[in-house]
Design an enzyme around this catalytic site. Sequence first.
Site, PDB file in Angstrom:
ATOM      1  CB  SER A   1      -0.889   0.022   1.254  1.00 30.28           C
ATOM      2  OG  SER A   1      -1.733  -1.103   1.304  1.00 30.28           O
TER       3      SER A   1
ATOM      4  NE  ARG B   1       2.058   4.550   9.710  1.00 28.53           N
ATOM      5  CZ  ARG B   1       1.741   3.257   9.681  1.00 28.53           C
ATOM      6  NH1 ARG B   1       0.514   2.859   9.826  1.00 28.53           N
ATOM      7  NH2 ARG B   1       2.691   2.358   9.517  1.00 28.53           N
TER       8      ARG B   1
ATOM      9  CG  HIS C   1      -2.400   3.070   4.684  1.00 29.50           C
ATOM     10  ND1 HIS C   1      -2.591   2.518   5.929  1.00 29.50           N
ATOM     11  CD2 HIS C   1      -2.324   2.026   3.825  1.00 29.50           C
ATOM     12  CE1 HIS C   1      -2.618   1.198   5.816  1.00 29.50           C
ATOM     13  NE2 HIS C   1      -2.460   0.875   4.556  1.00 29.50           N
TER      14      HIS C   1
END
Lengths: 216, 216
Positions: A21, A44, A47
Amino acid sequence: MDFKTDFKPLTTQPQEIEDKSFQIITDELGPHPFTEEQYPVVQRVIHASADFELGRSLVFHPKAIEAGIASIRSGEKIVADVQMVQVGISKDRIRKYGGGVHVYISDPDVVEEAKRLNTTRAIISMRKAAREAEGGIYAIGNAPTALLELIRMVKEGLAKPSLIIGMPVGFVSAAESKDELRRLDVPFITNIGRKGGSTIVVAAVNALSLLADKRN
Amino acid sequence: MDFKTDFKPLTTQPQEIEDKSFQIITDELGPHPFTEEQYPVVQRVIHASADFELGRSLVFHPKAIEAGIASIRSGEKIVADVQMVQVGISKDRIRKYGGGVHVYISDPDVVEEAKRLNTTRAIISMRKAAREAEGGIYAIGNAPTALLELIRMVKEGLAKPSLIIGMPVGFVSAAESKDELRRLDVPFITNIGRKGGSTIVVAAVNALSLLADKRN
């Protein structure tokens, strides 16, 4: 316990899934204006949202990353505006340094006081948090009223957070509260616009605690 | 408790803030393809994300709303894939009908079994949930592996959910898991693409329990 185990495996290695990812995010994001230590936070956030626009809209006070790492490594508390933020934050890396994640919004005295003053529990919970201790990371993902109250307390010298992560989502006061935050001379991480939310703020805190861990 | 109360009030009436937000959403969204009972779900998803693209990407099985309302009103369990979904769901309207919100991902037997099989806790938690009871609403906001496992169990007759709310976020398998879900002849609420997340699934469940309440 007798689990059914007659299934073919999927792609199920958590670390492998995360690595893949993160590689996709880096490839698709391309050039960006973030520093080496800001980027893991951006990564993040993307994500957690699959939203590159949101990731690109992040704004960091120049001292934000250092302040966040120092706060975590000193075992200062993290204050969450809502329980979703509280449960989402990875606790192991926080507790290792003596810290914890606190949320006051459902405390009976907060609920009572909000009723009495005819205001939001979010506002009263920030007042309680600021009274309990100086410093700390305030992680606000849900309530613009909490962020606006915290900003006001900072201006009046009633709150002294080490870092404010302010990314409430919404249509009333959310973007405006973040505009206010960006004008504050206190370390902050925020974004421009209406987007944000609990999962976004959790992603930012977890990125910071990973950075704090890397300092070992 | 002696709270600081010498602050000027902000716009702090929670119901007023929500009403204003919903009006903005309706105004900005304009014409849309959703039915009268699907729309409150879409509206709450946009409210939780400030993302009209995400709201427009929602897809409903024709029986999804009815199935969700019936499940809640029958007191069937709601299964959350992660704790953030569990804590975010408004419990009062669920408990009123005898239901509850369950999450199995941190159960010691689930953790142990995932280690033993070298797979995700999310997958094992879905197996445990399906074994514990038939029916129920599965609310999956985080783990594509959980959704793929649930779909496989449905196909093999090992799980019989009343409704699947599957909107995991992510870059590996998230969009694909939702493509799979849309091909399933079981009531579902999902979206097209990578976006989603815990707050989105929570918004959908809370919209459904409000609809369930209106049937009184």
